[in-house]
Structures are given as C-alpha cells and as structure tokens.
Design a protein around this motif. Structure first.
Motif, PDB file in Angstrom:
ATOM      1  N   UNK A 164       2.638   1.643  -3.427  1.00  0.00           N
ATOM      2  CA  UNK A 164       1.622   1.969  -4.463  1.00  0.00           C
ATOM      3  C   UNK A 164       1.178   3.532  -4.252  1.00  0.00           C
ATOM      4  N   UNK A 165       1.007   3.603  -2.923  1.00  0.00           N
ATOM      5  CA  UNK A 165       0.575   5.135  -2.838  1.00  0.00           C
ATOM      6  C   UNK A 165       1.677   6.093  -3.330  1.00  0.00           C
ATOM      7  N   UNK A 168       0.924  -1.149   0.035  1.00  0.00           N
ATOM      8  CA  UNK A 168      -0.045   0.074  -0.028  1.00  0.00           C
ATOM      9  C   UNK A 168       1.011   1.259   0.036  1.00  0.00           C
ATOM     10  N   UNK A 206       1.854   6.350  -6.938  1.00  0.00           N
ATOM     11  CA  UNK A 206       0.764   6.898  -7.506  1.00  0.00           C
ATOM     12  C   UNK A 206       1.016   8.411  -7.323  1.00  0.00           C
ATOM     13  N   UNK A 207       1.144   8.997  -5.976  1.00  0.00           N
ATOM     14  CA  UNK A 207       1.458  10.525  -5.798  1.00  0.00           C
ATOM     15  C   UNK A 207       2.425  11.113  -6.666  1.00  0.00           C
ATOM     16  N   UNK A 208       3.481  10.331  -6.990  1.00  0.00           N
ATOM     17  CA  UNK A 208       4.577  10.739  -7.841  1.00  0.00           C
ATOM     18  C   UNK A 208       3.980  10.966  -9.159  1.00  0.00           C
ATOM     19  N   UNK A 209       3.234   9.770  -9.630  1.00  0.00           N
ATOM     20  CA  UNK A 209       2.688   9.990 -10.956  1.00  0.00           C
ATOM     21  C   UNK A 209       1.527  10.918 -11.163  1.00  0.00           C
ATOM     22  N   UNK A 210       0.993  11.184 -10.311  1.00  0.00           N
ATOM     23  CA  UNK A 210      -0.334  12.222 -10.246  1.00  0.00           C
ATOM     24  C   UNK A 210       0.329  13.485 -10.290  1.00  0.00           C
TER      25      UNK A 210
END
Lengths: 236, 137
Positions: A142-143, A139, A146-150
C-alpha cells in the motif's frame, strides 16, 4: 519470497511507468481477506485455548480430590482390618479400586488437555506470525502504491515552469546564490553595526575628555586666538 | 483527516518559522492527499507530505535519472548508500526516476515531531544536493 523481494520484482517488472499500479488491486483484496480470516481463526483458537485451560485445571482439581478420597478410604480399610472386619475392608478396597481407576482416567484426561494446550499455543503463534507477515506485506504494498500515486499527482501539478521537479543543478545554484546574498547582507549588517558601535564609543570617550578628539575645539580656539594676537601685534 | 493533517503541518510550520523562514502550505490536487510545503529561500526544494498506510511520509525530490552523469552513476549510488545511515532523520530513496530524501513518521505524529523532521529534511536536502552535485550534469 520475502515481502521486499516481491515488491522489488513488482517494481522492476516490465519497465513501469509512474501512475501504473505497482500492486495488483485484486491481490491486495485477497490479502485483506486472508488477514481477516486469519484473525477470525486466531480469535477462535484463543477462545478454545481458554476453554481447554479451564478443563485442564478442573482435571487437576479432580485428581487432587480423588487422591484425598483414596487416602481417606485407605485409612478406613486399615481401620476395618484392625477390627477384623474383613468383609467391610473388602468393600472399602473395591471402592478404592474404583477411585484409582477414575484417578487414572483423570490423569490421562489432564495429559490430553495439556497436550492440546501446547498444540493450540503453537497454532496461535503460527497464525499470529502469518497475520503479521500479511499485514506487513500489505503495508509495504500500500505504501509503495501510495508514494507512486502521490508522486504522479506532484509531477502533474509541478509539470512545468521553474518549480519543475529535479532541475538539480539549477536548484542548487539558485539556493546557493540566495545563501550567498543572505550571507553578504548579514556581513554588511555586521560591519555597519560594528562601525556604529565604534563611533558611539569614540563619542563617549570625547565627552569624557579622553582621546584625540577630546580637546579639539579648545585647541582650534587657542590656535585662532594666537594667530589673531600675532596679527594685531604686527599692525601696531 | 486531511484537515487534521493540514492543521498539524501548519502548526509545525509556525514552530519552524524562526529557524527556516516563512512556510507556504498548499494541497496538491489529485486522488492522493499530498501537501506541499515551500520554505522561503528554499523554494526549489519543496517538501511533500503524504499519508501512506500506517506512515506519514515527508518527501523532498532531489534530482532525476536524467540529471545523473552516467559515467558516475555507480559512484553516486554508492555515495548515497554510504551516507544513508549517517543522515539525521532522513534517508535517500527513489520513486520511479526521481531520487529523493524522505523522513517517515508514525501516522499520528504530533506537530513537534513533524517540525523536527521537516527541519532536518530541508537542511539535509540542501546539503545532499551540494554534496552530490559532482555526480550530476
């Protein structure tokens, strides 16, 4: 190493750029596989546990049954002895001996099952802890990813122009300016409101014949009449 | 999932319209689902909403590494850490060189929770920027 330490190491390592993967996709897959396997093992262990618990209960019931049988045959043996049926008493005694041997075997089996239950419960607890750790790790990974990609998407879409991310000072000043403007407008509106409020009140007072405005018309008329009267007297 | 989230965000926006002013919602193009919420009067501090694993993250970018007065950097970081616990519903964070405030919600959080978080985050962001201005260029 704790989950957080691993992430920190991944973030600090080799001066990362946004957009670069924080977490190795391969490692993520391995983790997911491990979680999957641990969960399967857990399900199996839980099934085993219910089976062993059922066996332990059965052994317990068998022990109780054997104890009742032993008591019953002991009574029979005593009755035979009372009637001087020594041979019969001997037969009964050997039956009791068999039952006692079985009783001992069942007790040993019950103890084994009980130990097995303790071991399985330990195993399940450990597996559950491992699954929880892996899931948490996944988790967090992945988080982070995910925040880096966002952030990358956001940076790209807001790359230039006035809405560019992070022009902190200018942002603050613009917001403050707008707040001041808003506050000024509100103040002006309040003043206007208060003024209208006062005038309305004065008008109401005058209508009721109160205040300095109340008899102004009469006063003016009276003054003019007085001046006219005085003028006509002089002409005469 | 995206449309469900978008629906929840716009519902939250409607609930906040009275307190914060008009909301403008748009989807940011890119591989990750990110929604941008611009609040009328606070356009410089938009809030980005994205789903990350089991969470819904509402992120407001405040300043970048380049904005920080280098002599006061440690003081800034300490101030952020000191404030972090006290800030209602939001926390300071950093992604790459970008400093931010964010609120985390359960993935299935409803429009009410979202509205509450967005309101707090927007107020906190304006407040944080004002409080930390001394440490920035």
């Amino acid at each position: 190493m704790s989950v957080f330490s691993k992430i920190l190491t991944a973030l600090k390592g080799s001066a990362r750029e946004i957009g670069e993967s924080v977490v190795d996709a391969n490692a993520t897959r391995i983790y997911e596989q491990e979680i999957h396997e641990s969960k399967a093992a857990l399900a199996r262990a839980k099934q085993d546990l219910t089976l062993v618990m059922a066996q332990e209960k059965a052994a317990e019931r068998e022990i109780e049954r054997l104890e009742r049988e032993i008591t019953r045959f002991e009574e029979h043996a005593l009755a035979a002895l009372d009637k001087a049926e020594d041979h019969l008493a001997g037969d009964v005694a050997s039956r009791i001996a068999e039952l006692e041997a079985e009783h001992t075997a069942q007790q040993r089996a019950q103890a084994d099952f009980a130990q097995h239950i303790v071991n399985l419960k330990d195993l399940i607890r450990q597996a559950e802890t491992r699954v929880r750790e892996h899931e948490r790790e996944l988790a967090v990974a992945k988080t982070t990813e995910s925040v880096y990609r966002a952030t990358e998407s956001i940076s790209q879409s807001m790359g230039s122009g006035a809405s560019k991310l992070g022009g902190a000072r200018e942002s603050l000043e613009r917001i403050k300016e707008r707040h001041t403007l808003m506050a000024d407008r509100m103040k002006a509106a309040e003043e206007l409101d208060a003024e209208f409020g006062n005038k309305a009140l004065e008008r109401k007072l005058a209508a009721a014949g109160i205040g300095e405005d109340a008899n102004r018309k009469e006063a003016v008329l009276a003054r003019l009449k007085a001046r006219r009267d005085a003028g006509s007297e002089r002409i005469e | 999932m995206d449309t469900a989230l978008q629906h929840r965000i716009s519902e939250a926006g409607q609930r906040l319209a009275g307190q914060l002013g008009a909301f403008e919602l748009e989807r940011i193009p890119g591989e990750v689902v990110v929604f941008k919420v611009a609040i009328s009067g606070r356009e410089e501090l938009p809030i980005f909403i994205t789903e990350a694993d089991s969470q819904l993250l509402c992120i407001c970018y405040l300043w970048t590494e380049a904005d920080i007065a280098s002599a006061r950097r440690t003081a800034l970081l300490e101030a952020m850490l000191d404030l972090n616990v006290a800030i209602p519903l939001s926390s300071f964070g950093r992604i790459g060189d970008k400093y931010l405030l964010y609120g985390a919600l359960a993935r299935n959080a409803g429009a009410d929770d979202l509205a509450q978080d967005l309101l707090a985050l927007s107020d906190n962001a304006v407040d944080a920027l004002e409080a930390m201005a001394d440490y920035l260029h």
